[in-house]
Design a protein around this motif. Structure first.
Motif, PDB file in Angstrom:
ATOM      1  N   PRO A  21     -19.131  -7.399  -1.237  1.00 28.81           N
ATOM      2  CA  PRO A  21     -19.718  -6.066  -1.126  1.00 28.81           C
ATOM      3  C   PRO A  21     -18.739  -4.977  -1.560  1.00 28.81           C
ATOM      4  O   PRO A  21     -17.523  -5.161  -1.451  1.00 28.81           O
ATOM      5  N   THR A  22     -19.268  -3.885  -2.073  1.00 26.68           N
ATOM      6  CA  THR A  22     -18.417  -2.731  -2.366  1.00 26.68           C
ATOM      7  C   THR A  22     -18.475  -1.840  -1.137  1.00 26.68           C
ATOM      8  O   THR A  22     -19.371  -1.023  -0.974  1.00 26.68           O
ATOM      9  N   ASP A  23     -17.518  -2.040  -0.220  1.00 26.30           N
ATOM     10  CA  ASP A  23     -17.624  -1.356   1.070  1.00 26.30           C
ATOM     11  C   ASP A  23     -16.369  -0.587   1.472  1.00 26.30           C
ATOM     12  O   ASP A  23     -16.169  -0.275   2.638  1.00 26.30           O
ATOM     13  N   MET A  24     -15.496  -0.289   0.484  1.00 31.20           N
ATOM     14  CA  MET A  24     -14.311   0.521   0.785  1.00 31.20           C
ATOM     15  C   MET A  24     -14.105   1.574  -0.299  1.00 31.20           C
ATOM     16  O   MET A  24     -14.460   1.352  -1.455  1.00 31.20           O
ATOM     17  N   LEU A  25     -13.484   2.668   0.105  1.00 30.82           N
ATOM     18  CA  LEU A  25     -13.053   3.694  -0.842  1.00 30.82           C
ATOM     19  C   LEU A  25     -11.547   3.882  -0.638  1.00 30.82           C
ATOM     20  O   LEU A  25     -11.106   4.126   0.491  1.00 30.82           O
ATOM     21  N   VAL A  26     -10.766   3.714  -1.715  1.00 28.03           N
ATOM     22  CA  VAL A  26      -9.310   3.848  -1.630  1.00 28.03           C
ATOM     23  C   VAL A  26      -8.865   5.051  -2.469  1.00 28.03           C
ATOM     24  O   VAL A  26      -9.165   5.122  -3.660  1.00 28.03           O
ATOM     25  N   LEU A  27      -8.154   5.980  -1.820  1.00 31.43           N
ATOM     26  CA  LEU A  27      -7.684   7.181  -2.498  1.00 31.43           C
ATOM     27  C   LEU A  27      -6.185   7.081  -2.794  1.00 31.43           C
ATOM     28  O   LEU A  27      -5.408   6.600  -1.964  1.00 31.43           O
ATOM     29  N   HIS A  28      -5.832   7.548  -3.995  1.00 34.83           N
ATOM     30  CA  HIS A  28      -4.450   7.477  -4.481  1.00 34.83           C
ATOM     31  C   HIS A  28      -4.025   8.826  -5.033  1.00 34.83           C
ATOM     32  O   HIS A  28      -4.857   9.646  -5.384  1.00 34.83           O
ATOM     33  N   TYR A  29      -2.713   9.025  -5.176  1.00 35.60           N
ATOM     34  CA  TYR A  29      -2.263  10.016  -6.151  1.00 35.60           C
ATOM     35  C   TYR A  29      -1.652   9.269  -7.312  1.00 35.60           C
ATOM     36  O   TYR A  29      -1.242   8.101  -7.188  1.00 35.60           O
ATOM     37  N   THR A  30      -1.590   9.958  -8.475  1.00 34.62           N
ATOM     38  CA  THR A  30      -1.121   9.271  -9.686  1.00 34.62           C
ATOM     39  C   THR A  30       0.392   9.042  -9.680  1.00 34.62           C
ATOM     40  O   THR A  30       0.866   8.054 -10.236  1.00 34.62           O
ATOM     41  N   GLY A  31       1.150   9.982  -9.096  1.00 33.18           N
ATOM     42  CA  GLY A  31       2.600   9.807  -9.016  1.00 33.18           C
ATOM     43  C   GLY A  31       3.296   9.813 -10.373  1.00 33.18           C
ATOM     44  O   GLY A  31       4.324   9.161 -10.546  1.00 33.18           O
ATOM     45  N   ILE A  90     -13.916   1.007  -4.331  1.00 33.99           N
ATOM     46  CA  ILE A  90     -13.886   1.972  -5.427  1.00 33.99           C
ATOM     47  C   ILE A  90     -12.538   2.682  -5.300  1.00 33.99           C
ATOM     48  O   ILE A  90     -12.140   3.058  -4.192  1.00 33.99           O
ATOM     49  N   GLY A  91     -11.841   2.856  -6.418  1.00 37.49           N
ATOM     50  CA  GLY A  91     -10.540   3.523  -6.396  1.00 37.49           C
ATOM     51  C   GLY A  91     -10.576   4.857  -7.124  1.00 37.49           C
ATOM     52  O   GLY A  91     -11.098   4.936  -8.238  1.00 37.49           O
ATOM     53  N   ILE A  92     -10.049   5.879  -6.467  1.00 39.54           N
ATOM     54  CA  ILE A  92      -9.944   7.205  -7.096  1.00 39.54           C
ATOM     55  C   ILE A  92      -8.469   7.588  -7.189  1.00 39.54           C
ATOM     56  O   ILE A  92      -7.758   7.589  -6.186  1.00 39.54           O
ATOM     57  N   GLU A  93      -8.019   7.903  -8.403  1.00 38.20           N
ATOM     58  CA  GLU A  93      -6.662   8.412  -8.621  1.00 38.20           C
ATOM     59  C   GLU A  93      -6.725   9.932  -8.708  1.00 38.20           C
ATOM     60  O   GLU A  93      -7.492  10.490  -9.498  1.00 38.20           O
ATOM     61  N   ILE A  94      -5.925  10.595  -7.882  1.00 40.22           N
ATOM     62  CA  ILE A  94      -5.915  12.052  -7.823  1.00 40.22           C
ATOM     63  C   ILE A  94      -4.589  12.517  -8.436  1.00 40.22           C
ATOM     64  O   ILE A  94      -3.515  12.099  -7.996  1.00 40.22           O
ATOM     65  N   VAL A  95      -4.699  13.358  -9.465  1.00 37.22           N
ATOM     66  CA  VAL A  95      -3.484  13.752 -10.185  1.00 37.22           C
ATOM     67  C   VAL A  95      -2.566  14.577  -9.285  1.00 37.22           C
ATOM     68  O   VAL A  95      -2.977  15.589  -8.707  1.00 37.22           O
ATOM     69  N   ASN A  96      -1.344  14.108  -9.132  1.00 35.71           N
ATOM     70  CA  ASN A  96      -0.291  14.793  -8.369  1.00 35.71           C
ATOM     71  C   ASN A  96       1.009  14.076  -8.724  1.00 35.71           C
ATOM     72  O   ASN A  96       1.017  12.849  -8.796  1.00 35.71           O
ATOM     73  N   PRO A  97       2.103  14.827  -8.970  1.00 31.95           N
ATOM     74  CA  PRO A  97       3.363  14.156  -9.338  1.00 31.95           C
ATOM     75  C   PRO A  97       3.860  13.203  -8.244  1.00 31.95           C
ATOM     76  O   PRO A  97       4.653  12.302  -8.524  1.00 31.95           O
ATOM     77  N   GLY A  98       3.444  13.419  -7.024  1.00 30.37           N
ATOM     78  CA  GLY A  98       3.841  12.511  -5.942  1.00 30.37           C
ATOM     79  C   GLY A  98       5.258  12.737  -5.467  1.00 30.37           C
ATOM     80  O   GLY A  98       5.991  13.589  -5.971  1.00 30.37           O
ATOM     81  N   PRO A 146      -2.265   8.828  -0.785  1.00 32.34           N
ATOM     82  CA  PRO A 146      -2.116  10.145  -1.417  1.00 32.34           C
ATOM     83  C   PRO A 146      -1.197  11.103  -0.667  1.00 32.34           C
ATOM     84  O   PRO A 146      -0.934  12.188  -1.155  1.00 32.34           O
ATOM     85  N   GLY A 147      -0.697  10.707   0.508  1.00 30.20           N
ATOM     86  CA  GLY A 147       0.358  11.491   1.144  1.00 30.20           C
ATOM     87  C   GLY A 147      -0.137  12.530   2.135  1.00 30.20           C
ATOM     88  O   GLY A 147      -1.328  12.789   2.287  1.00 30.20           O
ATOM     89  N   GLU A 148       0.842  13.135   2.806  1.00 34.89           N
ATOM     90  CA  GLU A 148       0.587  13.989   3.967  1.00 34.89           C
ATOM     91  C   GLU A 148      -0.030  15.349   3.615  1.00 34.89           C
ATOM     92  O   GLU A 148      -0.466  16.066   4.511  1.00 34.89           O
ATOM     93  N   LEU A 149      -0.058  15.704   2.323  1.00 35.60           N
ATOM     94  CA  LEU A 149      -0.687  16.976   1.956  1.00 35.60           C
ATOM     95  C   LEU A 149      -2.176  16.816   1.653  1.00 35.60           C
ATOM     96  O   LEU A 149      -2.883  17.790   1.408  1.00 35.60           O
ATOM     97  N   PHE A 150      -2.651  15.597   1.667  1.00 32.95           N
ATOM     98  CA  PHE A 150      -4.056  15.356   1.341  1.00 32.95           C
ATOM     99  C   PHE A 150      -4.964  15.790   2.496  1.00 32.95           C
ATOM    100  O   PHE A 150      -4.648  15.559   3.660  1.00 32.95           O
ATOM    101  N   ALA A 151      -6.091  16.418   2.151  1.00 34.83           N
ATOM    102  CA  ALA A 151      -6.957  17.050   3.173  1.00 34.83           C
ATOM    103  C   ALA A 151      -7.974  16.066   3.747  1.00 34.83           C
ATOM    104  O   ALA A 151      -9.179  16.196   3.550  1.00 34.83           O
ATOM    105  N   TRP A 152      -7.481  15.088   4.512  1.00 34.31           N
ATOM    106  CA  TRP A 152      -8.367  14.093   5.128  1.00 34.31           C
ATOM    107  C   TRP A 152      -9.370  14.743   6.079  1.00 34.31           C
ATOM    108  O   TRP A 152     -10.515  14.318   6.183  1.00 34.31           O
ATOM    109  N   GLU A 153      -8.913  15.768   6.809  1.00 30.98           N
ATOM    110  CA  GLU A 153      -9.802  16.392   7.790  1.00 30.98           C
ATOM    111  C   GLU A 153     -11.014  17.014   7.093  1.00 30.98           C
ATOM    112  O   GLU A 153     -12.152  16.868   7.557  1.00 30.98           O
TER     113      GLU A 153
END
Ligand code: ZN
Length: 256
Positions: A21-31, A90-98, A146-153
């Protein structure tokens, strides 16, 4: 659907496998230093890495791999006892130098696109809030994105991911736990982290491995101090997120 998505195909994908099943979403920064460099790498065959989407700092969304296929973004990772994270996510890469190249705030336009895209994905696939994670959650020893600056809330406010209940306040009266601590309270901490989904051993004193997982938890749910020490606020936060995550169940058992 999210408007203005640009199709920029990557050769780096394969089949998800039968019955997965496709049952997860994983968020990244590009680094990487620029979004263009990241997009080039994720679409270049020799790199052997990809993601389904890349979101630029101005909010532009690129799609690199079709959602029905397995993209190669998570690497060696685990969540809720499952280790085939690429196959089921599903993987999403979010542009950020990291952290390596100058970690910085995610601009509002970018965050808005990530929110729209994530909401659309979790709704179409029926992905549970407990199954929306950062790369650092599924690979705490290797990753910080994606690190501590990501707006999870903010994401949780639109039904994407778990956050604290309204009016929740941390209990600040507990003794701090750190490397070397032991006893029932450490076992309970392990149990709660496992219940949230982290890949930690069931039994053992507070070791370096547990400290690394505490850091990953802090990056996601207690971002103002990431030190790997389970202080009172961190313990209290772990307990609350555990309660809101429900019991530890294999992913497959949660499907209807
Ligand atoms: Zn990543």
């Amino acid at each position: 659907m999210v408007e203005k998505t640009i199709w920029q195909p990557s050769p780096n994908f394969d089949d998800r496998g039968d019955g997965v099943p496709t049952d997860m979403l994983v968020l990244h920064y590009t680094g990487m230093e620029t979004g263009a460099a990241a997009l080039a790498r994720l679409t270049e065959e020799n790199s052997q890495v990809s993601a389904h989407y890349l979101v630029e700092e101005d909010g532009t969304v690129f799609q690199l791999v079709e959602e029905k296929n397995r993209a190669w973004h998570a690497g060696v990772s685990a969540w809720r006892g499952e280790t085939n994270i690429n196959a089921r996510s599903i993987g999403i890469e979010i542009v950020n130098p990291g952290h390596e190249f100058g970690y910085r705030a995610f601009p509002d336009n970018q965050m808005a696109s990530v929110a729209d895209l994530s909401k659309d994905i979790v709704e179409r696939h029926g992905i549970q809030p407990t199954h929306v994670v950062g790369h650092s959650d599924v690979a705490p020893a290797r990753k910080e994105d994606p690190g501590e600056l990501f707006a999870w809330e903010k994401l949780s406010e639109i039904g994407v991911g778990i956050w604290f209940g309204k009016g929740w306040r941390a209990d600040l009266t507990r003794p701090s736990l750190h490397v070397g601590s032991e006893g029932d309270i450490v076992q309970r901490l392990r149990e709660h982290l496992r219940g949230i989904g982290y890949g930690v051993a069931e039994i053992g004193l507070f070791d370096d491995e547990l400290s690394v997982v505490i850091k990953a938890f802090q990056r996601h749910w207690r971002p103002n101090l990431i030190d790997g020490v389970a202080d009172s606020e961190t313990q209290s936060a772990v307990e609350e997120i555990f309660k809101r995550s429900g019991r530890l169940t294999p992913l497959a058992a949660r499907l209807t």
